[in-house]
Write a protein that holds these residues in place. Structure first.
Motif, short mmCIF file in Angstrom:
data_model
loop_
_atom_site.label_atom_id
_atom_site.label_comp_id
_atom_site.label_asym_id
_atom_site.label_seq_id
_atom_site.Cartn_x
_atom_site.Cartn_y
_atom_site.Cartn_z
N ARG A 238 -19.88 -45.80 -28.16
CA ARG A 238 -20.87 -44.77 -28.57
C ARG A 238 -22.22 -44.88 -27.88
O ARG A 238 -23.04 -43.95 -27.97
CB ARG A 238 -21.09 -44.75 -30.09
N ALA A 239 -22.53 -46.00 -27.23
CA ALA A 239 -23.83 -46.10 -26.53
C ALA A 239 -23.65 -47.01 -25.33
O ALA A 239 -23.19 -48.15 -25.48
CB ALA A 239 -24.90 -46.66 -27.46
N ALA A 240 -23.97 -46.53 -24.14
CA ALA A 240 -23.77 -47.33 -22.93
C ALA A 240 -24.80 -46.94 -21.88
O ALA A 240 -25.13 -45.75 -21.73
CB ALA A 240 -22.35 -47.12 -22.39
N ILE A 241 -25.31 -47.93 -21.17
CA ILE A 241 -26.35 -47.66 -20.17
C ILE A 241 -26.03 -48.40 -18.87
O ILE A 241 -25.33 -49.42 -18.88
CB ILE A 241 -27.76 -48.07 -20.66
N THR B 127 -30.78 -45.18 -15.25
CA THR B 127 -30.08 -44.07 -15.89
C THR B 127 -28.92 -43.72 -14.95
O THR B 127 -28.97 -44.10 -13.78
CB THR B 127 -30.98 -42.83 -16.10
N PRO B 128 -27.90 -42.98 -15.43
CA PRO B 128 -27.78 -42.37 -16.74
C PRO B 128 -27.63 -43.40 -17.88
O PRO B 128 -27.19 -44.52 -17.68
CB PRO B 128 -26.51 -41.52 -16.64
N VAL C 165 -25.75 -51.34 -27.93
CA VAL C 165 -25.79 -50.60 -26.66
C VAL C 165 -25.06 -51.44 -25.61
O VAL C 165 -25.44 -52.59 -25.37
CB VAL C 165 -27.23 -50.32 -26.22
N SER C 166 -24.02 -50.88 -25.00
CA SER C 166 -23.25 -51.64 -24.00
C SER C 166 -23.88 -51.49 -22.62
O SER C 166 -24.33 -50.41 -22.24
CB SER C 166 -21.81 -51.10 -23.90
#
Ligand code: CTP
Ligand code: MG
Length: 231
Positions: free
Chosen positions: A129-132, A163-164, A201-202
């Motif tokens: 659900r969250a990765a950067i 980013t992304p 956050v991965s």
């Protein structure tokens, strides 16, 4: 699973010191913004690009987009930015087709993100659900106060963040709303997720070439990267 992207172009480019917004500067014959715009247009999973721009540059960018998007299976919406990057992202979030979708947030000043990196990030956000994207820090980092070194920060766990950054629209919107209520400004979107949600956050390994064009030297490095990619 498809995704939408918020592509940020509403800054001023002050540190670049040019006479216009840096995302419009030409890098080997093409405006900086058109590099990442094309990468997202060429990703079959990208269904919607929300291009966030300054009001004064909207007509110019709309004309550019019209040229690029012929025959491409991807919708583009242009919205106005805010006076801070975070507010520009927020305006972009309100324009998403569906808050249940995955949303990536990307700096228009980062022309060199690749399809391969988009794919890795897209896979990871579906798992967690969250990765950067980012890369391990290469330099020695010291903490300095008033010109005096306080300590050398152990480098093993430090990453430079790019980013992304990818999330689900509803998760990112919720933390942006919280930040607005508290008048908190984070330096990136993941920092709001870290502060206002329990989602881990991965990190996804990006590339040292995925630079942000910030100061004039970066344009020279950017030219070298384009030339290397073409050869
Ligand atoms: N950005 C934005 N809205 C803002 C500020 C920044 O959409 N109010 C975008 C920029 O266009 C850029 C990205 O966010 O693509 C990263 O920001 P930065 O590198 O700081 O760009 P600028 O703010 O334009 O540059 P400067 O800080 O030097 O003025
Ligand atoms: Mg800025």
């Amino acid at each position: 699973l498809d995704y939408e992207v918020i592509l940020l172009a509403a800054g001023q480019g002050k540190r670049m010191g040019a006479s216009r917004n840096k995302i419009l500067l030409h890098l080997i014959g093409k405006p900086v913004i058109s590099y990442s715009l094309n990468t997202f247009l060429n990703d079959p999973a990208c269904k919607h690009i929300v291009l966030v721009t300054q009001e004064e540059e909207q007509d110019l960018l709309a004309a550019m987009v019209k040229k690029e998007t012929k025959k491409k299976n991807c919708q583009i919406t242009i919205v106005s930015g805010g006076c801070e990057r975070q507010y520009s992202v927020y305006n972009g979030l309100k324009a998403l087709l569906d808050q249940k979708n995955i949303v990536m947030v990307h700096d228009g000043a980062r022309p060199f993100v690749t399809l391969k990196q988009l794919k890795l990030l897209h896979q990871k956000v579906q798992e967690t659900r969250a990765a950067i994207l980012g890369v391990p820090v290469k330099d020695t980092i010291k903490r300095v106060i008033e010109g005096i070194v306080q300590e050398t920060v152990p480098r093993e766990t430090l990453w430079q963040i790019q980013t992304p950054q990818a999330f689900y629209g509803e998760d990112l919107l919720a933390v942006h709303v919280r930040a607005q209520q508290e008048e908190y400004l984070g330096t990136d979107d993941a920092s709001l997720i870290e502060k206002y949600s329990h989602l881990p956050v991965s990190m996804v390994l990006g590339s040292y070439e995925n630079i942000k064009l910030t100061t004039p030297e970066d344009m020279l490095i950017g030219e070298a990267i384009v030339k290397r990619k073409r050869s």
